[in-house]
Design an enzyme around this catalytic site. Structure first.
Site, PDB file in Angstrom:
ATOM      1  N   HIS A  65       0.826   1.260  10.955  1.00  0.00           N
ATOM      2  CA  HIS A  65       1.831   0.221  10.763  1.00  0.00           C
ATOM      3  C   HIS A  65       1.225  -1.092  11.256  1.00  0.00           C
ATOM      4  CE1 HIS A  65       5.615  -1.986  11.549  1.00  0.00           C
ATOM      5  NE2 HIS A  65       6.121  -1.210  10.622  1.00  0.00           N
ATOM      6  N   GLU A  70      -0.972  -0.435   6.219  1.00  0.00           N
ATOM      7  CA  GLU A  70       0.092  -1.238   5.630  1.00  0.00           C
ATOM      8  C   GLU A  70      -0.329  -2.703   5.538  1.00  0.00           C
ATOM      9  OE1 GLU A  70       3.889  -0.742   7.466  1.00  0.00           O
ATOM     10  OE2 GLU A  70       4.154   1.252   6.613  1.00  0.00           O
ATOM     11  N   ASP A  73      12.242   2.658   4.428  1.00  0.00           N
ATOM     12  CA  ASP A  73      12.134   2.607   5.891  1.00  0.00           C
ATOM     13  C   ASP A  73      13.505   2.294   6.483  1.00  0.00           C
ATOM     14  OD1 ASP A  73      11.538   2.137   8.540  1.00  0.00           O
ATOM     15  OD2 ASP A  73      10.147   0.496   8.174  1.00  0.00           O
ATOM     16  N   ALA A  74      14.034   3.227   7.291  1.00  0.00           N
ATOM     17  CA  ALA A  74      15.352   3.032   7.901  1.00  0.00           C
ATOM     18  C   ALA A  74      15.283   2.360   9.265  1.00  0.00           C
ATOM     19  CB  ALA A  74      16.065   4.374   8.037  1.00  0.00           C
ATOM     20  N   ASN A  75      14.068   2.130   9.788  1.00  0.00           N
ATOM     21  CA  ASN A  75      13.900   1.469  11.084  1.00  0.00           C
ATOM     22  C   ASN A  75      14.725   2.112  12.202  1.00  0.00           C
ATOM     23  OD1 ASN A  75      13.216  -1.562   9.496  1.00  0.00           O
ATOM     24  ND2 ASN A  75      11.913  -0.735  11.093  1.00  0.00           N
ATOM     25  N   TYR A 131       1.412  -6.793   4.927  1.00  0.00           N
ATOM     26  CA  TYR A 131       2.606  -7.633   4.788  1.00  0.00           C
ATOM     27  C   TYR A 131       2.196  -8.993   4.232  1.00  0.00           C
ATOM     28  CZ  TYR A 131       4.050  -4.161   8.255  1.00  0.00           C
ATOM     29  OH  TYR A 131       4.284  -2.996   8.934  1.00  0.00           O
ATOM     30  N   MET A 172      10.557  -0.746   1.034  1.00  0.00           N
ATOM     31  CA  MET A 172      11.776  -1.509   1.211  1.00  0.00           C
ATOM     32  C   MET A 172      12.578  -0.928   2.378  1.00  0.00           C
ATOM     33  SD  MET A 172      13.922  -0.136  -2.114  1.00  0.00           S
ATOM     34  CE  MET A 172      15.445  -0.953  -1.661  1.00  0.00           C
ATOM     35  N   LYS A 173      13.395  -1.775   2.992  1.00  0.00           N
ATOM     36  CA  LYS A 173      14.249  -1.349   4.100  1.00  0.00           C
ATOM     37  C   LYS A 173      15.528  -0.711   3.557  1.00  0.00           C
ATOM     38  CE  LYS A 173      11.482  -3.205   7.147  1.00  0.00           C
ATOM     39  NZ  LYS A 173      10.672  -2.382   8.058  1.00  0.00           N
TER      40      LYS A 173
END
Length: 213
Positions: A146, A165, A37-39, A167, A8-9
């Site tokens: 990624h 990963e 994930d803090a991007n 999506y 999750m972000k």
């Protein structure tokens, strides 16, 4: 859907994100099944605040807290967070990765490297990167690319990486894996065909054929 770890972000506010993380932990079995994930949104002070708050949850990983090219932030953060961290999706060359390994404080026994095979100047450059990592004592199993697509999945399998990963339903028609091959307990099979598996994605093949025609 068969996945054993979800991501999750985070990065809006620590208070809000803690509520969201605790809500997610009511769904997944444990912190080991959740990555965040803090991007690259956080400065050093905020990244450390997050680290202190996140540590008790024992998460799968804490990803890209600060600017991906600010190796000083990453190195300092490692002093404040004992659990696994991940970064590397925005590094594309062997030289980029070497600088991360030299100066970014990444720990080869617990941290993860996320270079995207499709963006890292091709397979030859990815092989150069893996060779360099081996020279610095890193296992290819610490690499989890990624980019949730069939090309990375094939490369991850072929080069004995630590995973890939995914999506599901995102970045279609390129995202996701081969049609009709289910994810089971976090694992997915490869189609028994030549190539990188695009041929097994019906919606993608429609797009490719329309371009070719």
């Amino acid at each position: 859907m068969g996945y054993s770890v979800v991501k999750m972000k985070i990065g809006n506010s620590l208070e809000e994100d803690i509520r969201r993380i605790e809500a997610a932990l009511e769904v997944v079995p444990s912190g080991k099944n959740l990555a965040v994930d803090a991007n690259g949104r956080l400065d050093l002070e905020t990244a450390i605040e997050y680290a202190k708050a996140l540590e008790k949850y024992d998460l799968f990983w804490y990803e890209e807290a600060g600017d991906p090219l600010d190796f000083e932030i990453q190195a300092e953060l490692a002093k404040h967070y004992k659990n696994p961290m991940a970064t590397g999706e925005n590094l594309f060359s062997m030289q980029d990765v070497r600088n991360l390994i030299r100066y970014g404080g990444m720990r080869k026994d617990i941290d993860y490297l996320q270079f995207d095979c499709a963006l890292s100047y091709g397979l030859v450059e990815y092989l150069r990167t893996l060779k360099m990592l081996e020279e610095y004592g890193w296992s290819s199993r610490r690499c989890i690319p990624h980019g949730g697509h069939q090309m990375s999945l094939n490369i991850a399998a072929g080069l004995k990486l630590g995973g890939n990963e995914s999506y599901p339903g995102i970045f279609e028609p390129f995202g996701g894996f081969a049609d009709n091959i289910a994810v089971v307990d976090g694992y997915v099979g490869l189609p028994d065909i030549p190539g990188v598996g695009f041929e097994t994605k019906a919606e993608l093949m429609k797009v490719l054929r329309s371009v070719a025609e």
